[in-house]
Design a protein around this motif. Sequence first.
Motif, PDB file in Angstrom:
ATOM      1  N   MET A   1       0.843  -1.201   0.000  1.00  0.00           N
ATOM      2  CA  MET A   1       0.000   0.000   0.000  1.00  0.00           C
ATOM      3  C   MET A   1       0.881   1.255   0.000  1.00  0.00           C
ATOM      4  SD  MET A   1      -3.082   1.307   0.287  1.00  0.00           S
ATOM      5  CE  MET A   1      -3.824   2.852   0.775  1.00  0.00           C
ATOM      6  N   ILE A   2       0.708   2.085  -1.014  1.00  0.00           N
ATOM      7  CA  ILE A   2       1.493   3.301  -1.144  1.00  0.00           C
ATOM      8  C   ILE A   2       0.577   4.503  -1.035  1.00  0.00           C
ATOM      9  CG2 ILE A   2       2.722   4.725  -2.841  1.00  0.00           C
ATOM     10  CD1 ILE A   2       3.930   2.143  -3.904  1.00  0.00           C
ATOM     11  N   GLU A   3       0.996   5.481  -0.232  1.00  0.00           N
ATOM     12  CA  GLU A   3       0.189   6.676  -0.112  1.00  0.00           C
ATOM     13  C   GLU A   3       1.084   7.906  -0.144  1.00  0.00           C
ATOM     14  OE1 GLU A   3      -2.346   6.450   3.262  1.00  0.00           O
ATOM     15  OE2 GLU A   3      -3.652   8.051   2.550  1.00  0.00           O
ATOM     16  N   CYS A   4       0.843   8.792  -1.126  1.00  0.00           N
ATOM     17  CA  CYS A   4       1.606  10.037  -1.219  1.00  0.00           C
ATOM     18  C   CYS A   4       0.687  11.201  -0.896  1.00  0.00           C
ATOM     19  CB  CYS A   4       2.161  10.234  -2.635  1.00  0.00           C
ATOM     20  SG  CYS A   4       3.362   9.004  -3.091  1.00  0.00           S
ATOM     21  N   LYS A   5       1.155  12.055   0.023  1.00  0.00           N
ATOM     22  CA  LYS A   5       0.333  13.201   0.411  1.00  0.00           C
ATOM     23  C   LYS A   5       1.087  14.486   0.187  1.00  0.00           C
ATOM     24  CE  LYS A   5      -2.782  11.222   3.835  1.00  0.00           C
ATOM     25  NZ  LYS A   5      -2.994  11.002   5.270  1.00  0.00           N
ATOM     26  N   ASN A   6       0.632  15.296  -0.748  1.00  0.00           N
ATOM     27  CA  ASN A   6       1.178  16.642  -1.025  1.00  0.00           C
ATOM     28  C   ASN A   6       2.696  16.647  -1.181  1.00  0.00           C
ATOM     29  OD1 ASN A   6      -1.061  16.912   1.435  1.00  0.00           O
ATOM     30  ND2 ASN A   6      -1.514  18.116  -0.397  1.00  0.00           N
ATOM     31  N   LEU A   7       3.231  15.698  -1.974  1.00  0.00           N
ATOM     32  CA  LEU A   7       4.677  15.648  -2.163  1.00  0.00           C
ATOM     33  C   LEU A   7       5.167  16.870  -2.945  1.00  0.00           C
ATOM     34  CD1 LEU A   7       5.556  11.956  -3.094  1.00  0.00           C
ATOM     35  CD2 LEU A   7       5.835  13.118  -0.904  1.00  0.00           C
TER      36      LEU A   7
END
Lengths: 409, 227
Positions: free
Chosen positions: B1-7
């Motif tokens: 599971m990959i989650e990117c937040k506001n990179l």
Amino acid sequence: MLLQDTIFETYSAIVSNKVRTGLTILGIVIGIASVIVMVAIGNGAKQQIEENIQSIGSNLLMVRGGAQRSPGSFVRGAAGSDESLVMSDVEAIEGLDSVASVAPLSSGNYQVIGNGNNTRTSINGVTQEYSEVRNVEVEQGSFITEQQQDRLAKVAVLGPDVIEALYGEGTDAGEVVGNKVRINGIDFTVIGTTVSKGGTGFNSSDDVVYIPLSTYQQYFQGDKYLSMINIKIADQDEMESAETEIENLLLAEHGIANASSADFSIMNQGDIVETASSVTDTLTILLGAVAGISLVVGGIGIMNMMLTTVTERTREIGLRKAIGAKGADISAQFLFESATLTFIGGIVGIVLGVVVSWVVENFFGTTTMVSNFSILLSFGVSALIGIVFGYYPARRASKLNPIQALRYE
Amino acid sequence: MIECKNLVKIYRTGDNETRALDDVSFSIADGEFVAIMGPSGSGKSTLMHMLGALDTPTSGKYFLDGKDVSKLSDDALATIRMKKIGFVFQSFNLLPRTSVLRNVMLPLIYEKVPRHEREVRAGKSLEAVGLPKNRWHHLSNQISGGQMQRVAIARALVNEPSLILADEPTGNLDTKTGEFVLQTFRKLNEEKKHTIVLITHEEEVAAWAQRTIFIRDGKIISDKKNS
């Protein structure tokens, strides 16, 4: 990373570049080998000089005329330059309890002619005690006797170097006894020859002719002064007290109140050994330092090679980091590689150094002495060089940014 | 599971400031096969470096299996890469003069896996990518380009990663070999449920994935399922 993997990586890195690795190791090999050989030659010289001095005779004190030291100065007059020692001094010294025997000496350099050849050598006027005090052994015939001394006999005992110079190499000493030699225009009969002491260079105890002291003083010197008095002390432990005793005795004999203005000087064997040792120690340090420089140059070679390797393998380092190698894994790998190079170089260098020292000793006649200390030292130094000169390249490799390293062309 | 937040990733060179990633947020579920597509300079490589834990963002958060890896040290990132990520590069990056099997085992060296287990796992990986067994002991420079890339995929699989990142994996291959490599990815995704992220600038390549995220100038332009 497991040790066995580090070893395997190092092995494949080394074999994949045999020529470059070989040349780099050669730098270390030469460095280590020259340190060992140079130190061995220095130690050999020291050992030989000490042996030569020991061969002069044990428990020996030597009194030289006119060699006083002015206070606060290290400048000495030439030994024997002042005429101060006479036979009455010898007799006075003989009267001391601590003295075993006394051998006076007067000497000078003169031309000796024999068998149609000539040589210039040291002519020593001595008494029969000289052979005992200075450990002179007679090979053929006999040494100077008391009667010959009393009669001013024109007899001579030749050292092996003189025989070689006059009669040629390999001459049997027995054939020489009975021959006539001409010293400074006076005919002498050869009554004996001495055993070689193996001394080398100046002051060799083999390049010498002994004649009776009385004869020397009468025909060569023209006065009654002595160059030197050799004194054999009965007990090794009494050397120092005997030295003081003799000094006081001679001061009284010569009517000198102040020891600092003495017209003679006394040396004991310990002083001579110490002086010679300090000279050869300096020699050893000098030789070792010169060789040490080549070792450092070898170390720089290692660093150069490791930097090249790191640059060449930049992409590989990038890959290894991308798949999970830490900085420490990378630097360990390169440090191990450079340490292995110097380790191999160290072993080969030690073997080469020992072999060369052996060759020098057996084919060039220079005494060498390979010490365990110099082996351990150079081995330690080579391992240290591997780490010191490998550290910078290894650190550089470990600090590489994997993204940039992977892009490196 | 990959989650990117506001990179956000900003590169500074002198006075210039480049926003390589500008407020990028998305998530990828386990077992997905996603293509990240964009022209050169779009920021897709920067994004791949973030996802692959090779670099950290200037701001924003990146969760891999629920763990925030956006603020970790270099060594901690190396551990994440060792355990959770497998890379496949455009230029293969195999060790030269080294056997295929050893190349595949390389990641396990840093994980201190015992030698015997390494060989077993490397063998399984090589079987998964369909490399014939008679090639396993060849040197890496003695096999064809397509085989090299499959060896590289096997290397990416060997540590059983949560995420396989493939950066232009077909860039150095001809169309036919490239398709075979893409087929391998699809098979790994469908049969072994590996999560795969494919970075490419070619639409035909992206089409092999289930979903395409299109980025340009550091921003997500579109994110849609492939039909």
